[in-house]
Each structure stands twice: as structure tokens, then as C-alpha cells.
Design a protein around this motif. Structure first.
Motif, PDB file in Angstrom:
ATOM      1  N   HIS A  59       1.122  -1.064  -0.153  1.00 32.57           N
ATOM      2  CA  HIS A  59      -0.449   0.296  -0.065  1.00 32.57           C
ATOM      3  C   HIS A  59       0.945   0.632  -0.682  1.00 32.57           C
ATOM      4  CE1 HIS A  59      -3.382  -2.606   0.840  1.00 32.57           C
ATOM      5  NE2 HIS A  59      -4.034  -1.478   0.213  1.00 32.57           N
ATOM      6  N   LYS A  60       2.098   1.089   0.486  1.00 35.90           N
ATOM      7  CA  LYS A  60       2.663   2.461   0.749  1.00 35.90           C
ATOM      8  C   LYS A  60       2.936   3.038  -1.003  1.00 35.90           C
ATOM      9  CE  LYS A  60       4.779   1.569   5.352  1.00 35.90           C
ATOM     10  NZ  LYS A  60       5.743   1.475   5.805  1.00 35.90           N
ATOM     11  N   LEU A  61       3.768   1.321  -1.698  1.00 34.79           N
ATOM     12  CA  LEU A  61       3.902   2.304  -3.109  1.00 34.79           C
ATOM     13  C   LEU A  61       2.762   1.874  -3.989  1.00 34.79           C
ATOM     14  CD1 LEU A  61       6.005   1.389  -5.340  1.00 34.79           C
ATOM     15  CD2 LEU A  61       5.067  -0.798  -5.531  1.00 34.79           C
ATOM     16  N   PHE A  62       1.710   1.909  -3.604  1.00 29.30           N
ATOM     17  CA  PHE A  62       0.140   2.346  -4.296  1.00 29.30           C
ATOM     18  C   PHE A  62      -0.046   3.817  -3.690  1.00 29.30           C
ATOM     19  CE2 PHE A  62      -4.808   2.782  -4.392  1.00 29.30           C
ATOM     20  CZ  PHE A  62      -4.452   2.482  -5.823  1.00 29.30           C
ATOM     21  N   LEU A  63       0.002   4.341  -2.439  1.00 31.63           N
ATOM     22  CA  LEU A  63      -0.103   5.564  -1.759  1.00 31.63           C
ATOM     23  C   LEU A  63       1.026   6.505  -2.747  1.00 31.63           C
ATOM     24  CD1 LEU A  63      -0.961   4.947   2.093  1.00 31.63           C
ATOM     25  CD2 LEU A  63      -2.456   6.018  -0.296  1.00 31.63           C
ATOM     26  N   PHE A  93       2.803   6.273  -5.771  1.00 32.18           N
ATOM     27  CA  PHE A  93       2.019   5.874  -7.080  1.00 32.18           C
ATOM     28  C   PHE A  93       0.299   6.957  -6.889  1.00 32.18           C
ATOM     29  CE2 PHE A  93      -0.398   4.719 -11.171  1.00 32.18           C
ATOM     30  CZ  PHE A  93       0.723   4.952 -12.067  1.00 32.18           C
ATOM     31  N   LEU A  94       0.276   6.856  -5.928  1.00 35.22           N
ATOM     32  CA  LEU A  94      -0.904   8.001  -6.543  1.00 35.22           C
ATOM     33  C   LEU A  94      -0.766   9.591  -5.860  1.00 35.22           C
ATOM     34  CD1 LEU A  94      -3.777   6.392  -4.208  1.00 35.22           C
ATOM     35  CD2 LEU A  94      -4.229   6.630  -6.432  1.00 35.22           C
ATOM     36  N   ALA A  95       0.515   9.700  -5.226  1.00 33.54           N
ATOM     37  CA  ALA A  95       0.817  10.858  -5.059  1.00 33.54           C
ATOM     38  C   ALA A  95       1.891  11.847  -5.959  1.00 33.54           C
ATOM     39  CB  ALA A  95       1.790  11.209  -3.613  1.00 33.54           C
ATOM     40  N   TYR A  96       2.006  10.582  -7.065  1.00 35.09           N
ATOM     41  CA  TYR A  96       2.646  10.829  -8.099  1.00 35.09           C
ATOM     42  C   TYR A  96       2.193  11.359  -9.473  1.00 35.09           C
ATOM     43  CZ  TYR A  96       5.356  10.413 -12.764  1.00 35.09           C
ATOM     44  OH  TYR A  96       5.457  10.562 -13.899  1.00 35.09           O
ATOM     45  N   LEU A  97       1.174  10.540  -9.301  1.00 36.07           N
ATOM     46  CA  LEU A  97      -0.538  11.160 -10.578  1.00 36.07           C
ATOM     47  C   LEU A  97      -0.834  12.046 -10.105  1.00 36.07           C
ATOM     48  CD1 LEU A  97      -2.134   7.861 -10.568  1.00 36.07           C
ATOM     49  CD2 LEU A  97      -0.702   8.557 -12.168  1.00 36.07           C
ATOM     50  N   HIS A  98      -0.505  12.240  -8.766  1.00 35.76           N
ATOM     51  CA  HIS A  98      -1.567  14.186  -8.057  1.00 35.76           C
ATOM     52  C   HIS A  98      -0.615  15.307  -8.776  1.00 35.76           C
ATOM     53  CE1 HIS A  98      -4.015  17.053  -6.573  1.00 35.76           C
ATOM     54  NE2 HIS A  98      -2.835  17.123  -5.614  1.00 35.76           N
ATOM     55  N   GLU A  99       0.541  14.842  -8.224  1.00 37.81           N
ATOM     56  CA  GLU A  99       1.976  16.106  -8.907  1.00 37.81           C
ATOM     57  C   GLU A  99       1.759  16.193 -10.146  1.00 37.81           C
ATOM     58  OE1 GLU A  99       6.810  15.078  -8.715  1.00 37.81           O
ATOM     59  OE2 GLU A  99       5.518  15.597  -6.878  1.00 37.81           O
ATOM     60  N   TRP A 125       3.578   0.303 -18.893  1.00 41.39           N
ATOM     61  CA  TRP A 125       1.969  -1.209 -18.732  1.00 41.39           C
ATOM     62  C   TRP A 125       1.828  -1.915 -17.590  1.00 41.39           C
ATOM     63  CZ3 TRP A 125       0.068  -5.582 -20.173  1.00 41.39           C
ATOM     64  CH2 TRP A 125      -0.875  -5.984 -19.974  1.00 41.39           C
ATOM     65  N   SER A 126       3.036  -2.427 -17.510  1.00 39.15           N
ATOM     66  CA  SER A 126       3.021  -4.000 -17.030  1.00 39.15           C
ATOM     67  C   SER A 126       2.602  -3.492 -15.370  1.00 39.15           C
ATOM     68  CB  SER A 126       3.844  -5.209 -17.193  1.00 39.15           C
ATOM     69  OG  SER A 126       5.351  -4.337 -17.022  1.00 39.15           O
ATOM     70  N   GLN A 127       3.523  -2.563 -15.343  1.00 36.89           N
ATOM     71  CA  GLN A 127       3.938  -1.921 -13.235  1.00 36.89           C
ATOM     72  C   GLN A 127       2.093  -1.168 -12.855  1.00 36.89           C
ATOM     73  OE1 GLN A 127       6.407  -2.359 -11.696  1.00 36.89           O
ATOM     74  NE2 GLN A 127       6.834  -4.015 -12.895  1.00 36.89           N
ATOM     75  N   VAL A 128       2.101  -0.532 -13.881  1.00 32.55           N
ATOM     76  CA  VAL A 128       0.426  -0.021 -13.650  1.00 32.55           C
ATOM     77  C   VAL A 128       0.052  -1.101 -13.854  1.00 32.55           C
ATOM     78  CG1 VAL A 128      -1.096   1.612 -15.015  1.00 32.55           C
ATOM     79  CG2 VAL A 128       1.501   2.544 -14.641  1.00 32.55           C
ATOM     80  N   MET A 129      -0.282  -1.803 -14.359  1.00 38.44           N
ATOM     81  CA  MET A 129      -1.301  -3.150 -14.076  1.00 38.44           C
ATOM     82  C   MET A 129      -1.318  -3.503 -12.547  1.00 38.44           C
ATOM     83  SD  MET A 129      -3.153  -3.601 -16.857  1.00 38.44           S
ATOM     84  CE  MET A 129      -4.146  -4.260 -16.452  1.00 38.44           C
ATOM     85  N   LYS A 130      -0.842  -4.002 -12.474  1.00 37.04           N
ATOM     86  CA  LYS A 130       0.082  -4.321 -10.646  1.00 37.04           C
ATOM     87  C   LYS A 130      -0.379  -3.450  -9.529  1.00 37.04           C
ATOM     88  CE  LYS A 130       4.432  -6.089 -11.258  1.00 37.04           C
ATOM     89  NZ  LYS A 130       5.865  -6.366 -11.474  1.00 37.04           N
ATOM     90  N   LEU A 131      -0.153  -2.147 -10.427  1.00 34.46           N
ATOM     91  CA  LEU A 131      -1.106  -1.029  -8.832  1.00 34.46           C
ATOM     92  C   LEU A 131      -2.767  -0.831  -9.076  1.00 34.46           C
ATOM     93  CD1 LEU A 131       1.875   1.881  -9.674  1.00 34.46           C
ATOM     94  CD2 LEU A 131       1.039  -0.075  -7.232  1.00 34.46           C
ATOM     95  N   SER A 132      -2.861  -1.931 -10.614  1.00 34.99           N
ATOM     96  CA  SER A 132      -4.154  -1.342 -10.945  1.00 34.99           C
ATOM     97  C   SER A 132      -5.110  -2.531 -10.143  1.00 34.99           C
ATOM     98  CB  SER A 132      -4.742  -1.516 -12.110  1.00 34.99           C
ATOM     99  OG  SER A 132      -4.655  -2.914 -12.252  1.00 34.99           O
ATOM    100  N   VAL A 133      -4.692  -3.626  -9.547  1.00 34.71           N
ATOM    101  CA  VAL A 133      -5.537  -4.706  -9.020  1.00 34.71           C
ATOM    102  C   VAL A 133      -5.527  -3.850  -7.755  1.00 34.71           C
ATOM    103  CG1 VAL A 133      -5.016  -6.797  -7.833  1.00 34.71           C
ATOM    104  CG2 VAL A 133      -4.177  -6.533 -10.077  1.00 34.71           C
TER     105      VAL A 133
END
Length: 114
Positions: A47-51, A53-59, A87-95
Motif C-alpha cells: 500500500h505504501k507503493l500504491f500511495l 504512485f497516487l501522489a505521483y499521479l496527483h503531482e 504498462w505492466s507496472q501500472v497493471m500491478k498497481l491497478s489490482v
């Protein structure tokens, strides 16, 4: 050290091939979403990695929902060209994203690909 990096690259390449095959079998975006969640190919990411990534998307001023929709809908090469992301890294996070959404907001989960 090179052997370790080669192994990790090989492992990521194999995972990407399995994901492409899994998603190619699904005939609609909603079927792709269900196939991705039900397959044992991917597991919930840290979840830390996911959060982070979300912070990066917001930035970067990117909408997470749209990004994950595009990861499921677009072919790999189009997704990578549009977002300049692996793409594959984003697919991992999409789960992780889809699992959280399915657990906490079933209506948004159902409407995600509409």
C-alpha cells in the motif's frame, strides 16, 4: 549483479506476456477487469507503493481512475505512448486500486468501465 538484473528483467517480461495473454482473452473491458482481479498472476501491491504512485499521479495532474481505465482498455503500446509509463507496472498497481474500489465503493467499481 548483472545476472540478478537480467533475472528481474526476465521475470518482468514473462509477467507482461502472461498479462497480455490474460487480457487478450477477455472480450470487454469489464471482463478484463474481472479476469485481472480473479487471476493469481498479480497480488495486492504494498500500500505504501500504491500511495506513492497516487501522489505521483496527483503531482503530474493525472486522474488515477482514467489512468487505470486506460491501462485496461488501451493496447500496451498505446498506453505507454500516452502516459510514458510501464504498462505492466501500472497493471500491478491497478489490482490494488480495483480491489480497494470493489471493497469500499461497489457502485463506483461497477461504473468504472461504463
Amino acid at each position: 549483479m548483472t545476472d540478478i538484473l537480467n533475472f528481474l528483467q526476465y521475470k518482468n517480461d514473462k509477467l507482461e506476456q502472461r498479462l497480455e495473454l490474460l487480457l487478450a482473452r477477455a472480450n470487454s473491458p469489464s471482463n478484463r477487469m474481472h479476469a485481472l482481479l480473479e487471476s493469481k498472476e498479480l497480488v495486492l501491491e504494498d500500500h505504501k507503493l500504491f500511495l506513492a504512485f497516487l501522489a505521483y499521479l496527483h503531482e503530474q495532474q493525472l486522474d488515477a481512475k482514467q489512468l487505470f481505465q486506460d491501462a485496461l482498455k488501451l493496447p500496451k503500446h498505446q498506453f505507454e505512448a500516452k502516459y510514458a509509463m510501464n504498462w505492466s507496472q501500472v497493471m500491478k498497481l491497478s489490482v490494488t486500486f480495483l480491489t480497494i474500489l470493489r471493497t469500499n465503493d461497489i457502485n463506483s467499481y461497477k461504473q468504472l468501465l461504463d
